[in-house]
Design an enzyme around this catalytic site. Structure first.
Site, PDB file in Angstrom:
ATOM      1  N   LYS A 157       0.861  -1.191   0.000  1.00  0.00           N
ATOM      2  CA  LYS A 157       0.000   0.000   0.000  1.00  0.00           C
ATOM      3  C   LYS A 157       0.887   1.227   0.000  1.00  0.00           C
ATOM      4  O   LYS A 157       2.012   1.189   0.489  1.00  0.00           O
ATOM      5  CB  LYS A 157      -0.882   0.022   1.260  1.00  0.00           C
ATOM      6  N   GLY A 203     -24.575   3.687   1.272  1.00  0.00           N
ATOM      7  CA  GLY A 203     -23.750   4.177   0.170  1.00  0.00           C
ATOM      8  C   GLY A 203     -24.481   4.042  -1.147  1.00  0.00           C
ATOM      9  O   GLY A 203     -25.466   3.284  -1.256  1.00  0.00           O
ATOM     10  N   GLY A 257     -22.198   4.672  -4.067  1.00  0.00           N
ATOM     11  CA  GLY A 257     -21.032   5.007  -4.880  1.00  0.00           C
ATOM     12  C   GLY A 257     -20.725   3.872  -5.832  1.00  0.00           C
ATOM     13  O   GLY A 257     -21.611   3.084  -6.176  1.00  0.00           O
ATOM     14  N   ASN A 258     -19.474   3.751  -6.210  1.00  0.00           N
ATOM     15  CA  ASN A 258     -19.067   2.716  -7.169  1.00  0.00           C
ATOM     16  C   ASN A 258     -19.498   1.323  -6.695  1.00  0.00           C
ATOM     17  O   ASN A 258     -20.212   0.606  -7.387  1.00  0.00           O
ATOM     18  CB  ASN A 258     -17.543   2.793  -7.367  1.00  0.00           C
TER      19      ASN A 258
HETATM   20  P1  NAD Z   1     -17.226   5.876  -3.680  1.00  0.00           P
HETATM   21  O1  NAD Z   1     -16.499   7.121  -3.346  1.00  0.00           O
HETATM   22  O2  NAD Z   1     -17.584   5.577  -5.079  1.00  0.00           O
HETATM   23  O3  NAD Z   1     -18.600   5.827  -2.845  1.00  0.00           O
HETATM   24  C1  NAD Z   1     -18.646   6.069  -1.487  1.00  0.00           C
HETATM   25  C2  NAD Z   1     -20.093   6.186  -1.058  1.00  0.00           C
HETATM   26  O4  NAD Z   1     -20.124   6.484   0.329  1.00  0.00           O
HETATM   27  C3  NAD Z   1     -20.843   7.309  -1.745  1.00  0.00           C
HETATM   28  O5  NAD Z   1     -22.152   6.900  -2.023  1.00  0.00           O
HETATM   29  C4  NAD Z   1     -20.857   8.396  -0.684  1.00  0.00           C
HETATM   30  O6  NAD Z   1     -21.947   9.288  -0.825  1.00  0.00           O
HETATM   31  C5  NAD Z   1     -20.984   7.564   0.567  1.00  0.00           C
HETATM   32  N1  NAD Z   1     -20.586   8.278   1.773  1.00  0.00           N
HETATM   33  C6  NAD Z   1     -19.557   9.140   1.942  1.00  0.00           C
HETATM   34  N2  NAD Z   1     -19.573   9.633   3.189  1.00  0.00           N
HETATM   35  C7  NAD Z   1     -20.615   9.066   3.821  1.00  0.00           C
HETATM   36  C8  NAD Z   1     -21.153   9.177   5.115  1.00  0.00           C
HETATM   37  N3  NAD Z   1     -20.623   9.988   6.023  1.00  0.00           N
HETATM   38  N4  NAD Z   1     -22.239   8.425   5.415  1.00  0.00           N
HETATM   39  C9  NAD Z   1     -22.787   7.594   4.496  1.00  0.00           C
HETATM   40  N5  NAD Z   1     -22.329   7.461   3.251  1.00  0.00           N
HETATM   41  C10 NAD Z   1     -21.271   8.189   2.912  1.00  0.00           C
HETATM   42  O7  NAD Z   1     -16.373   4.711  -3.018  1.00  0.00           O
HETATM   43  P2  NAD Z   1     -16.430   3.159  -3.328  1.00  0.00           P
HETATM   44  O8  NAD Z   1     -15.347   2.852  -4.284  1.00  0.00           O
HETATM   45  O9  NAD Z   1     -17.809   2.754  -3.629  1.00  0.00           O
HETATM   46  O10 NAD Z   1     -15.970   2.563  -1.934  1.00  0.00           O
HETATM   47  C11 NAD Z   1     -16.874   2.306  -0.868  1.00  0.00           C
HETATM   48  C12 NAD Z   1     -16.227   1.407   0.160  1.00  0.00           C
HETATM   49  O11 NAD Z   1     -15.818   0.203  -0.470  1.00  0.00           O
HETATM   50  C13 NAD Z   1     -14.975   1.949   0.834  1.00  0.00           C
HETATM   51  O12 NAD Z   1     -14.917   1.446   2.147  1.00  0.00           O
HETATM   52  C14 NAD Z   1     -13.861   1.337   0.031  1.00  0.00           C
HETATM   53  O13 NAD Z   1     -12.650   1.260   0.752  1.00  0.00           O
HETATM   54  C15 NAD Z   1     -14.435  -0.029  -0.223  1.00  0.00           C
HETATM   55  N6  NAD Z   1     -13.825  -0.741  -1.336  1.00  0.00           N
HETATM   56  C16 NAD Z   1     -13.865  -0.245  -2.605  1.00  0.00           C
HETATM   57  C17 NAD Z   1     -13.313  -0.973  -3.649  1.00  0.00           C
HETATM   58  C18 NAD Z   1     -13.404  -0.489  -5.073  1.00  0.00           C
HETATM   59  O14 NAD Z   1     -13.011  -1.256  -5.963  1.00  0.00           O
HETATM   60  N7  NAD Z   1     -13.915   0.701  -5.349  1.00  0.00           N
HETATM   61  C19 NAD Z   1     -12.675  -2.191  -3.391  1.00  0.00           C
HETATM   62  C20 NAD Z   1     -12.658  -2.682  -2.089  1.00  0.00           C
HETATM   63  C21 NAD Z   1     -13.237  -1.941  -1.077  1.00  0.00           C
END
Ligand code: NAD
Length: 408
Positions: free
Chosen positions: A103, A217, A219-220
């Site tokens: 990391k 959430g 997001g992605n």
């Molecule tokens: P993202 O930025 O696309 O989405 C994050 C989401 O969280 C959004 O909908 C945002 O509005 C919401 N959010 C932010 N602050 C918040 C709060 N205070 N309360 C509630 N919701 C809130 O991120 P992502 O890529 O979807 O990642 C989400 C989680 O998944 C993270 O913990 C990340 O570490 C984990 N993750 C992501 C991946 C990946 O491939 N993208 C892989 C493994 C783990």
């Protein structure tokens, strides 16, 4: 506040105790192979120089090159980067990709930089760490606040510095057409649903098709998860973002929700749904709960109020150890993050593999391979969970630790 590194270490030690793993090897796994701190001088747009601090942590490479993202954030520190590299070793081992754990990070708020400054910072970081990385040594990727464009700059810089014939494979998460893989955007969310599908097949929590689901959430990760879960026959009734959540126990129209979010910037006031807070979302009367946004949201304070019969951790570290103990006592299965959200690292491996072998796979191919690989990971974890009569989390740590130790 729960320290995620201490939590992860205690999870490993619990797994080691239950499965009687080699103590010397566990001691080695609790340490990190190598951690570096670098200073990166960047010429800012105003002509002045600014020094940034960056880190790379290489936890363990018994199973293959160190692998893990690089995050840009003002709160990045060596302890956090080290903890995340530890986590990556286990996540990569659970889903059985031939990578170790790494990391990186830079202390910076990227929103305060111009595109030019961001590019010079990204290239500057590579100038400092390039002797320590490479397609068969350490393969970084995007993480918080980094993206395909940043990987493209980094690959280019690495290639200029080393002339490595396989330079493209030194970074994953590159844009499509620039060495990136099809299916990467969907990988984590869809991968989570492939795991969930296996959990349903095995009647975990008594969950069946047609049941309701709340996701924290949108997001992605959560939006692709919601999409695939709905297609599988589940009723997505609640979603949220940083401003709050929405619920309609009859089900939500995901396309309409996405359109509303695009138009208004939030989920709030979506027609046909009720506004709720993020904490209310976690306690809704639903069958499946998917924390998919933030860490430490399921705690000793609310775990008793959770009504779901099955929890799928799509965010990293959403459940504190105290909450975990409560769910175990209540017989609520928790599919742990290192299994449920490993679809992303799995497709990163496919990207690396394609780059190393000059291949380009279709999205169908990628998703089919992912489905097979991550479902197998579920089966492997489930076997250990049953064998040791423990939680899925401990089962996943036992599996990963056994796989790493076998190669040490
Ligand atoms: P993202 O930025 O696309 O989405 C994050 C989401 O969280 C959004 O909908 C945002 O509005 C919401 N959010 C932010 N602050 C918040 C709060 N205070 N309360 C509630 N919701 C809130 O991120 P992502 O890529 O979807 O990642 C989400 C989680 O998944 C993270 O913990 C990340 O570490 C984990 N993750 C992501 C991946 C990946 O491939 N993208 C892989 C493994 C783990």
């Amino acid at each position: 506040m729960t320290n995620p590194f201490e939590t992860a270490k205690s999870q490993l030690m619990q797994a080691a105790k239950i499965a009687k793993l080699d103590e010397d090897k566990i001691e080695q796994l609790l340490a990190t192979d190598r951690c570096v701190e670098v200073s990166i001088p960047v010429k800012m747009d105003n002509g002045k120089q600014k020094i940034f601090t960056g880190f790379r942590s290489q936890h363990n490479n018994a199973r293959g090159p160190y692998k893990g993202g690089i995050r840009y954030h003002q709160d990045v520190n060596l302890d956090e980067v080290r903890a995340l590299s530890f986590w990556m070793s286990f996540k990569n081992a659970v889903v059985n990709v031939p990578f170790g754990g790494g990391k990186g990070g830079i202390i910076v708020n990227p929103k305060e930089l111009s595109a030019g400054e961001l590019e010079r910072l990204s290239r500057g970081f590579v100038q400092k760490i390039y002797p320590l990385i490479g397609p068969e040594v350490d393969v970084p990727a995007p993480d918080v606040n980094t993206n395909g464009q940043i990987m493209e700059w980094m690959v280019d810089e690495y290639k200029n510095l080393t002339g490595h014939p396989k330079a493209l494979a030194t970074f994953t998460g590159k844009p499509l057409g620039k060495g990136g893989s099809e299916g990467r955007a969907e990988a984590t969310g869809f991968g989570g649903v492939y795991v969930f599908e296996e959990a349903v097949k095995n009647s975990l929590g008594g969950v069946v098709k047609g049941n309701t689901m709340a996701l924290q959430g949108f997001g992605n990760v959560s939006s692709f998860f919601a999409q695939a879960a709905q297609k599988l026959g589940f009723k997505v009734v609640a979603l949220s973002d940083s401003k709050g959540g929405i619920v309609n126990l009859e089900g939500l129209d995901l396309d309409a929700v996405a359109e509303h979010k695009k138009q208004t910037g939030s989920l709030k006031d979506f027609a046909g749904a009720k506004n709720i807070t993020n904490s209310e979302l976690l306690e809704l009367p639903v069958d499946v709960l998917v924390p998919g946004a933030l860490e430490n949201v399921l705690t000793a304070d609310n775990a008793d109020k959770v009504k779901a019969k099955l929890i799928v951790e799509m965010a990293n570290g959403p459940t504190t150890p105290e909450a975990d103990a409560i769910f175990a006592k209540k017989n609520i299965p928790v599919i742990p993050d290192i299994l449920a959200n490993s679809g992303g690292v799995c497709v990163s491996y496919y990207e690396w593999y394609q780059n190393m072998n000059n291949e380009v796979w279709s999205k169908e191919d990628v998703l089919e391979k992912l489905s097979k690989q991550i479902k197998q990971a579920f089966v492997d974890v489930y076997e250990l969970q049953k064998k040791y009569n423990t939680t899925f989390r401990t089962g996943a740590y036992i599996l990963a630790a056994e796989r790493i130790i076998a190669k040490m």
